[in-house]
Enzyme design. Structure first.
Site, PDB file in Angstrom:
ATOM      1  N   CYS A  79      38.076  37.142  31.427  1.00  0.00           N
ATOM      2  CA  CYS A  79      37.231  38.031  32.238  1.00  0.00           C
ATOM      3  C   CYS A  79      38.035  39.272  32.667  1.00  0.00           C
ATOM      4  O   CYS A  79      38.352  40.110  31.830  1.00  0.00           O
ATOM      5  CB  CYS A  79      36.631  37.271  33.412  1.00  0.00           C
ATOM      6  SG  CYS A  79      35.232  38.138  34.193  1.00  0.00           S
ATOM      7  N   HIS A 192      33.939  32.831  30.741  1.00  0.00           N
ATOM      8  CA  HIS A 192      34.853  31.934  31.434  1.00  0.00           C
ATOM      9  C   HIS A 192      34.897  30.592  30.698  1.00  0.00           C
ATOM     10  O   HIS A 192      33.998  29.767  30.873  1.00  0.00           O
ATOM     11  CB  HIS A 192      34.391  31.713  32.882  1.00  0.00           C
ATOM     12  CG  HIS A 192      34.652  32.871  33.773  1.00  0.00           C
ATOM     13  ND1 HIS A 192      35.837  33.022  34.462  1.00  0.00           N
ATOM     14  CD2 HIS A 192      33.889  33.951  34.070  1.00  0.00           C
ATOM     15  CE1 HIS A 192      35.791  34.153  35.165  1.00  0.00           C
ATOM     16  NE2 HIS A 192      34.625  34.730  34.942  1.00  0.00           N
ATOM     17  N   GLU A 194      36.694  28.080  31.360  1.00  0.00           N
ATOM     18  CA  GLU A 194      36.838  26.995  32.339  1.00  0.00           C
ATOM     19  C   GLU A 194      35.511  26.638  32.996  1.00  0.00           C
ATOM     20  O   GLU A 194      35.422  25.615  33.690  1.00  0.00           O
ATOM     21  CB  GLU A 194      37.880  27.376  33.399  1.00  0.00           C
ATOM     22  CG  GLU A 194      37.418  28.355  34.455  1.00  0.00           C
ATOM     23  CD  GLU A 194      37.433  29.814  34.026  1.00  0.00           C
ATOM     24  OE1 GLU A 194      37.221  30.690  34.897  1.00  0.00           O
ATOM     25  OE2 GLU A 194      37.655  30.096  32.825  1.00  0.00           O
TER      26      GLU A 194
END
Length: 220
Positions: A79, A192, A194
């Site tokens: 990001c 993202h 994660e």
């Protein structure tokens, strides 16, 4: 060891957990010397380009990261971390112009338009799940090994990277923009991983494999 760079922005713990689940020795650190000694670097981030760049400069991280990328050490920017790979960003520009990034890739990170070319309105920030599409006919990139084009990943951002030959995947919201970039062993992703469930975990596993291939001492 993979250094998860702490520059006071972003989802550090979730990124660290994701890398550890992928089999890495991942450690959060803001220490420039520890970053310099790492086998790989991950730069997560949620926040403003100017603030992040200033903090990295203050902590002595900018030059270390720039040098290690030039040496071929694997790097993953997430990001805002992807944005910082570029020469400059429009977010937080002041009297002296745009804040400067790492300068690994050319161009300026700019605000995502709120309308498409036909005048249709889009919500910005762009938040939620969207597809990641690979160039037709392009060979499989090691960061996306085993992941088909059109797979959904989770996004949350208002600024986008410029396009260029370094783009390895695109996403469309109000316009089509690069959502993954690469120069050598340096990668950046707008989404993202994660927060992207199984697909994101696969990207992190693939990055760990890239690190192992670049660092024979990590194998086994």
């Amino acid at each position: 060891m993979i250094a998860v760079v702490d520059y006071k922005k972003g989802n550090l713990l979730s990124v660290e957990r994701g890398l550890r689940a992928a089999g890495a020795d991942a450690r959060i650190t803001d220490d420039a010397a520890e970053i310099a000694a790492a086998d790989a670097i991950v730069l997560p981030g949620v926040g403003a380009f100017a603030d992040a760049a200033a903090t990295m400069d203050e902590l002595g991280q900018t030059e270390v990261i720039r040098r290690r990328i030039a040496q071929g050490v694997p790097f993953l920017g997430i990001c805002l971390g992807e944005h910082l790979l570029f020469e400059e960003g429009a977010e937080g520009a002041g009297a002296d112009g745009n804040p400067r990034g790492l300068g690994v890739l050319p161009g300026c990170v700019d605000r995502m338009p709120r309308q498409d070319a036909e005048g249709r309105a889009y919500k910005v920030p762009h938040v939620g799940w969207n597809t990641v599409d690979f160039p037709a006919g392009a060979p499989e990139n090691p960061l996306f090994a085993g992941i088909p084009s059109g797979t959904y990943f989770y996004f949350t951002h208002s600024y986008i990277a410029p396009d260029g030959p370094f783009a390895i995947a695109h996403t469309t919201h109000s316009m089509t923009f690069p959502c993954a970039v690469q120069k050598g062993n340096a990668f950046g992703v707008q989404f993202h991983p994660e927060k992207s469930s199984d697909a994101g975990a696969a990207v992190l596993r693939n990055f760990v494999e890239i690190v192992k291939a670049a660092s024979p001492a990590l194998q086994g």
